[in-house]
Write an enzyme that holds these catalytic residues in place. Structure first.
Site, PDB file in Angstrom:
ATOM      1  CB  THR A 102      -7.420  -9.302   8.053  1.00  0.00           C
ATOM      2  OG1 THR A 102      -6.464  -8.630   7.218  1.00  0.00           O
ATOM      3  CG2 THR A 102      -8.813  -8.826   7.725  1.00  0.00           C
ATOM      4  CB  ILE A 136      -1.003  -0.001   1.183  1.00  0.00           C
ATOM      5  CG1 ILE A 136      -2.177   0.945   0.898  1.00  0.00           C
ATOM      6  CG2 ILE A 136      -0.341   0.327   2.501  1.00  0.00           C
ATOM      7  CD1 ILE A 136      -3.367   0.758   1.816  1.00  0.00           C
ATOM      8  CG  ASP A 196       0.600   1.790  12.484  1.00  0.00           C
ATOM      9  OD1 ASP A 196       0.812   2.872  11.908  1.00  0.00           O
ATOM     10  OD2 ASP A 196       0.288   1.702  13.693  1.00  0.00           O
TER      11      ASP A 196
END
Ligand code: AR6
Length: 169
Positions: A117, A10, A33
């Protein structure tokens, strides 16, 4: 709103905003993160300090700093317990509140990771269906968001998201 399922890191997405699956401190952590904070550089943490954390389901926005994405929307997904503690509603709120912020900032493109998840243990198939259903039923007056990218980092997540998308038509 078009949904695209993509297998990618991402942090490489050139979109108006990427969503971060953060924790309540909003000061960084592991998983996606950690990857986002590493790629965005130390200014992201500085900006996050000013946000004073967030509750589960809540979304807050910062700039993207060194990322190709212009903004980062930080959300806190639910920790999955046994499914009877409001986990689905909280996960749904993550997608809704992120999309509301995207509309408020008049963004056209947004990319979500598979929130909760990983470390938070949400079953992948259920989470994928919630993601697709929530995006599909999101209603807004402004309609700035044109494309929502659902990002899979692993094959199992890709399959879950792809099937959830096909199921929902
Ligand atoms: N790009 C896209 N997806 C990724 C990436 C990446 N670079 N890295 C991991 N994923 P997780 P959570 C996927 O554990 O379950 C952190 O410590 C991963 O494969 O990152 O919401 C926070 O600070 C999985 O499919 O987030 C919190 O404490 C998905 O992202 C906690 O973890 C989410 O996995 C949040 O746990």
């Amino acid at each position: 709103m078009k949904i695209e399922v993509v297998k990618k890191d991402i942090t490489e997405m050139t979109v108006d905003a990427i969503v971060n699956a953060a924790n309540k401190s909003l000061l960084g952590g592991g998983g996606v993160d950690g990857a986002i904070h590493r790629a965005a550089g130390p200014k992201l943490k500085e900006a996050c300090r000013k946000l004073n954390g967030a509750e589960t389901g809540e979304a807050k926005i910062t700039e993207g700093f060194d990322l190709p994405a212009r903004y980062v929307i930080h959300v806190v997904g639910p920790v999955y317990n046994d499914g009877s503690r409001g986990e689905a509603e909280k996960l749904k709120s993550c997608y809704q509140n992120s999309l509301r912020l995207a509309e408020e900032y008049e963004l056209k493109t947004i990319a979500f990771p598979a929130i909760s998840t990983g470390i938070y243990g949400y079953p992948k198939e259920e989470a994928a269906e919630i993601a697709v259903d929530t995006i599909r039923s999101f209603e807004t007056d402004s309609n700035s968001v044109e494309t929502v990218y659902l990002i899979a980092f692993d094959d199992e997540t890709f399959t879950s998201l792809d099937q959830a998308k096909k199921k929902r038509g």
